[in-house]
Design a protein around this motif. Structure first.
Motif, PDB file in Angstrom:
ATOM      1  N   CYS A   1     -33.488  36.006 -18.245  1.00 52.31           N
ATOM      2  CA  CYS A   1     -34.771  35.290 -18.323  1.00 52.31           C
ATOM      3  C   CYS A   1     -34.892  34.707 -19.722  1.00 52.31           C
ATOM      4  O   CYS A   1     -34.543  35.371 -20.693  1.00 52.31           O
ATOM      5  CB  CYS A   1     -35.940  36.250 -18.096  1.00 52.31           C
TER       6      CYS A   1
ATOM      7  N   CYS B   1     -40.535  37.529 -15.207  1.00 53.49           N
ATOM      8  CA  CYS B   1     -39.213  38.169 -15.178  1.00 53.49           C
ATOM      9  C   CYS B   1     -39.244  39.459 -14.358  1.00 53.49           C
ATOM     10  O   CYS B   1     -38.310  39.743 -13.609  1.00 53.49           O
ATOM     11  CB  CYS B   1     -38.740  38.451 -16.597  1.00 53.49           C
TER      12      CYS B   1
ATOM     13  N   SER C   1     -41.245  40.085 -11.855  1.00 54.70           N
ATOM     14  CA  SER C   1     -41.355  39.674 -10.459  1.00 54.70           C
ATOM     15  C   SER C   1     -40.003  39.212  -9.915  1.00 54.70           C
ATOM     16  O   SER C   1     -39.628  39.555  -8.776  1.00 54.70           O
ATOM     17  CB  SER C   1     -42.392  38.557 -10.332  1.00 54.70           C
ATOM     18  N   LEU C   2     -39.257  38.460 -10.711  1.00 58.44           N
ATOM     19  CA  LEU C   2     -37.944  37.996 -10.268  1.00 58.44           C
ATOM     20  C   LEU C   2     -36.979  39.172 -10.125  1.00 58.44           C
ATOM     21  O   LEU C   2     -36.189  39.219  -9.175  1.00 58.44           O
ATOM     22  CB  LEU C   2     -37.391  36.947 -11.227  1.00 58.44           C
TER      23      LEU C   2
ATOM     24  N   LEU D   1     -32.760  32.380 -14.849  1.00 60.10           N
ATOM     25  CA  LEU D   1     -34.008  31.675 -14.581  1.00 60.10           C
ATOM     26  C   LEU D   1     -34.122  30.549 -15.591  1.00 60.10           C
ATOM     27  O   LEU D   1     -34.101  30.775 -16.804  1.00 60.10           O
ATOM     28  CB  LEU D   1     -35.200  32.621 -14.712  1.00 60.10           C
TER      29      LEU D   1
ATOM     30  N   LEU E   1     -33.361  28.612 -10.245  1.00 60.99           N
ATOM     31  CA  LEU E   1     -32.367  29.655 -10.486  1.00 60.99           C
ATOM     32  C   LEU E   1     -30.985  29.018 -10.542  1.00 60.99           C
ATOM     33  O   LEU E   1     -30.678  28.112  -9.765  1.00 60.99           O
ATOM     34  CB  LEU E   1     -32.385  30.695  -9.365  1.00 60.99           C
TER      35      LEU E   1
ATOM     36  N   TYR F   1     -46.769  34.592  -9.713  1.00 57.15           N
ATOM     37  CA  TYR F   1     -45.358  34.773 -10.060  1.00 57.15           C
ATOM     38  C   TYR F   1     -44.590  35.389  -8.892  1.00 57.15           C
ATOM     39  O   TYR F   1     -43.448  35.024  -8.622  1.00 57.15           O
ATOM     40  CB  TYR F   1     -45.212  35.646 -11.302  1.00 57.15           C
TER      41      TYR F   1
ATOM     42  N   THR G   1     -41.374  33.477  -7.332  1.00 54.39           N
ATOM     43  CA  THR G   1     -40.022  34.034  -7.308  1.00 54.39           C
ATOM     44  C   THR G   1     -39.525  34.232  -5.873  1.00 54.39           C
ATOM     45  O   THR G   1     -38.343  34.005  -5.595  1.00 54.39           O
ATOM     46  CB  THR G   1     -39.928  35.353  -8.096  1.00 54.39           C
TER      47      THR G   1
END
Length: 130
Positions: free
Chosen positions: A21, A30, A32-33, A65, A79, A107, A111
């Motif tokens: 990230c 970040c 959440s991803l 990301l 991504l 978020y 994501t």
């Protein structure tokens, strides 16, 4: 976010998904991803990693990301992924909210959608499972 590069001795036998990230990305984005990738990468270990992480092993996937725009009520990004067998760039998604600023749930939706619009990456994450 600055993380030390993991050494080979610290790496488990299962395939890794190494997420990078950008430093300017909100921590909630970040996180959440990381959660979305963990759900998608069945049987793999998802770790946040610096851009200069060690070379990938077969089966590992580096996901980056790329935030192209971020403000109090707007976000766009995509991504990128890289493996020992190739890589690719996902579609740029844009999120704008009205009447409020971005929140954690925004978020989460963003994501989830980054993965949803890129079925080839999701298929790769499922296929690498042991």
């Amino acid at each position: 976010m600055s993380l030390p590069a993991p050494s080979y001795a610290d790496r488990p036998a299962r395939p890794l998904v190494l997420l990078s990230c950008p430093a300017e990305a909100p921590e909630a984005l970040c996180r959440s991803l990381t959660q979305a990738l963990t759900r998608a990468a069945t049987g793999q270990i998802v770790r946040q990693a610096p851009v200069d992480a060690p070379a990938l092993r077969p089966g590992d996937t580096a996901v980056t990301l790329d935030v192209t725009r971020h403000g109090p009520a707007a976000l766009s990004g995509r991504l990128d992924w890289q493996g020992t067998d190739g890589g690719g760039d996902g579609a740029v998604l844009r999120l704008d909210v009205m009447d409020a600023g971005l929140e954690a749930i925004d978020y989460d939706d963003f994501t989830r959608d980054l993965l949803r619009v890129w079925p080839a990456l999701v298929a790769r994450l499922h296929a690498a499972a042991p």
